[in-house]
Enzyme design. Structure first.
Site, PDB file in Angstrom:
ATOM      1  N   MET A  30       0.875  -1.182  -0.130  1.00 14.10           N
ATOM      2  CA  MET A  30       0.064  -0.042  -0.087  1.00 14.10           C
ATOM      3  C   MET A  30       0.991   0.894  -0.404  1.00 14.10           C
ATOM      4  SD  MET A  30      -3.695  -0.913   2.277  1.00 14.10           S
ATOM      5  CE  MET A  30      -2.893  -0.807   3.661  1.00 14.10           C
ATOM      6  N   GLU A  35      12.071  -0.390   5.424  1.00 17.77           N
ATOM      7  CA  GLU A  35      12.834  -1.061   5.303  1.00 17.77           C
ATOM      8  C   GLU A  35      11.689  -2.402   4.469  1.00 17.77           C
ATOM      9  OE1 GLU A  35      16.370  -1.935   4.724  1.00 17.77           O
ATOM     10  OE2 GLU A  35      15.887   0.669   3.474  1.00 17.77           O
ATOM     11  N   GLY A  36      11.055  -2.569   5.785  1.00 17.03           N
ATOM     12  CA  GLY A  36       9.780  -3.726   5.586  1.00 17.03           C
ATOM     13  C   GLY A  36       9.299  -4.152   4.176  1.00 17.03           C
ATOM     14  N   HIS A  37       9.055  -2.650   3.532  1.00 15.01           N
ATOM     15  CA  HIS A  37       8.660  -3.220   1.909  1.00 15.01           C
ATOM     16  C   HIS A  37       9.944  -3.836   1.223  1.00 15.01           C
ATOM     17  CE1 HIS A  37       4.956  -0.321   3.362  1.00 15.01           C
ATOM     18  NE2 HIS A  37       4.689  -1.008   2.993  1.00 15.01           N
ATOM     19  N   GLN A 156      -2.303 -12.619   7.701  1.00 16.46           N
ATOM     20  CA  GLN A 156      -2.194 -11.997   6.647  1.00 16.46           C
ATOM     21  C   GLN A 156      -1.867 -12.581   5.635  1.00 16.46           C
ATOM     22  OE1 GLN A 156      -1.971  -8.113   4.598  1.00 16.46           O
ATOM     23  NE2 GLN A 156      -0.085  -8.547   4.127  1.00 16.46           N
ATOM     24  N   VAL A 179      10.606  -6.205  10.426  1.00 20.82           N
ATOM     25  CA  VAL A 179      11.744  -5.319   9.811  1.00 20.82           C
ATOM     26  C   VAL A 179      11.451  -4.798  11.246  1.00 20.82           C
ATOM     27  CG1 VAL A 179      13.597  -3.563   8.800  1.00 20.82           C
ATOM     28  CG2 VAL A 179      13.039  -5.710   7.352  1.00 20.82           C
ATOM     29  N   ARG A 190       1.990   3.154   8.914  1.00 21.44           N
ATOM     30  CA  ARG A 190       1.466   3.964  10.052  1.00 21.44           C
ATOM     31  C   ARG A 190       1.788   4.557  11.723  1.00 21.44           C
ATOM     32  NH1 ARG A 190      -2.777  -0.363   8.596  1.00 21.44           N
ATOM     33  NH2 ARG A 190      -4.669   0.792   7.723  1.00 21.44           N
TER      34      ARG A 190
HETATM   35  P1  AMP Z   1       1.665  -2.687   3.968  1.00 17.88           P
HETATM   36  O1  AMP Z   1       2.168  -1.585   2.714  1.00 17.88           O
HETATM   37  O2  AMP Z   1       1.452  -2.521   4.693  1.00 17.88           O
HETATM   38  O3  AMP Z   1       0.255  -3.011   2.992  1.00 17.88           O
HETATM   39  O4  AMP Z   1       2.256  -3.904   3.858  1.00 17.88           O
HETATM   40  C1  AMP Z   1       2.919  -4.605   2.403  1.00 17.88           C
HETATM   41  C2  AMP Z   1       3.706  -6.081   2.938  1.00 17.88           C
HETATM   42  O5  AMP Z   1       5.270  -4.838   3.149  1.00 17.88           O
HETATM   43  C3  AMP Z   1       3.264  -6.479   3.417  1.00 17.88           C
HETATM   44  O6  AMP Z   1       3.386  -7.952   3.033  1.00 17.88           O
HETATM   45  C4  AMP Z   1       3.755  -6.449   4.762  1.00 17.88           C
HETATM   46  O7  AMP Z   1       3.649  -8.041   5.789  1.00 17.88           O
HETATM   47  C5  AMP Z   1       4.873  -6.094   4.491  1.00 17.88           C
HETATM   48  N1  AMP Z   1       5.835  -5.293   5.498  1.00 17.88           N
HETATM   49  C6  AMP Z   1       5.041  -4.234   6.937  1.00 17.88           C
HETATM   50  N2  AMP Z   1       5.979  -3.893   7.292  1.00 17.88           N
HETATM   51  C7  AMP Z   1       7.289  -5.224   7.792  1.00 17.88           C
HETATM   52  C8  AMP Z   1       8.011  -5.066   8.767  1.00 17.88           C
HETATM   53  N3  AMP Z   1       8.151  -4.267   9.444  1.00 17.88           N
HETATM   54  N4  AMP Z   1       8.704  -6.047   8.397  1.00 17.88           N
HETATM   55  C9  AMP Z   1       8.419  -6.929   7.159  1.00 17.88           C
HETATM   56  N5  AMP Z   1       8.109  -6.388   6.450  1.00 17.88           N
HETATM   57  C10 AMP Z   1       6.770  -6.095   6.467  1.00 17.88           C
END
Ligand code: AMP
Length: 284
Positions: A30, A35-37, A156, A179, A190
């Protein structure tokens, strides 16, 4: 890196890549990248000849009372970061491209029953059906060989895995570790909602999980006591309003009484208007 705005553009780019023998990796997001993304994008780039990232804030997974309108967005920054990560196509459709008659006119919904109703599904009863429906659409648009999800959203990822199995999607689901910020807070788009005071309090989620995990590793077998510890620790933090803290089976998400094998510790709490989640897998 190409930016695609339409389904037809993505399909053409993927068909071209496949014709020259590349495997297709896909990372649904989204946006408002952290860094997670980026860790998911880098893994996909390392494991595939061609990587598609989708950036779409999916209205179908937000309840009317939730933060769809305020969800943070910064397209230019996201475009730069995805390009730097080596992504080939950034698919950023608008609502009209994804839901030509509007999201509420979408008649076909994919629902992973049971798993969608526990943990986050209790306070967000329509959320996971919105996720599985849009991910189904995206899987049909991109037709990836592998798709990448973060363990941050454990429920999810589990639901997507189950959907792929139940509906025979020809895609391999890969789940990457959480991450975190240096103080333990799980990275999340968020987190941008947090005031400095709320930001200072938010690492309690990770602290509570870590301490609970240590107790289990030290011999605690009573899941009820672990649950109580998590609830008390999070509720005692300033600015925190607990949504849930659970000790569940990692495959079924059902409550555990006596800890005999691996368990999932899962928590959610509000800090102001930010609803934050975190989790930890623990083996006794
Ligand atoms: P989102 O944009 O929040 O829908 O997240 C997109 C993808 O990134 C999803 O598969 C999330 O699980 C993953 N994601 C979000 N935050 C993290 C994080 N801190 N560490 C690892 N993956 C993440």
């Amino acid at each position: 890196m190409r930016v695609a705005r339409t389904v037809a553009e993505v399909r053409a780019a993927v068909a071209e890549a496949r014709a020259r023998g590349a495997t297709i990796g896909f990372v649904p997001t989204m946006g408002y990248f952290h860094e997670g993304h980026l860790s998911l994008m880098r893994q996909s780039v390392a494991e595939n000849g061609f990587t598609v990232v989708s950036l779409y804030v999916n209205p179908l997974q937000f309840a009317p009372t939730e933060d769809l309108a305020q969800y943070p967005r910064d397209f230019e920054r996201d475009r730069r970061l995805a390009a730097e990560a080596g992504v080939d196509v950034l698919f950023a459709p608008d609502d009209a491209e994804m839901y030509p008659d509007g999201p509420q006119a979408q008649r076909t919904v994919v629902s992973v029953r049971g798993l969608n109703a526990v943990l986050c599904g209790r306070s967000r009863p329509t959320h996971f059906d919105g996720v599985t429906t849009v991910v189904t659409k995206l899987f049909h648009i991109v037709a990836p060989d592998r798709a990448y999800f973060g363990q941050k959203d454990y429920q999810q990822a589990l639901i997507i895995r189950r959907m792929v199995r139940d509906l025979n999607f020809p895609v391999e689901i890969r789940v990457a570790p959480i991450v975190r910020e240096p103080d333990g807070l799980a990275m999340s788009s968020r987190n941008a909602y947090l005031t400095p005071e709320q930001r200072a309090a938010a690492p309690v989620l990770h602290r509570a999980l870590s301490e609970a995990a240590a107790r289990i590793r030290a011999g605690e077998r009573d899941a009820g006591r672990v649950r109580a510890f998590l609830r008390e620790t999070i509720s005692a933090a300033p600015h925190a309003r607990l949504d849930y803290a659970e000790v569940v089976d990692p495959d079924t998400l059902e409550d555990v009484d006596t800890i005999q094998g691996p368990v999932l510790l899962a928590v959610a709490a509000y800090f102001g208007r930010a609803r934050l989640i975190d989790n930890m897998l623990v083996s006794p």
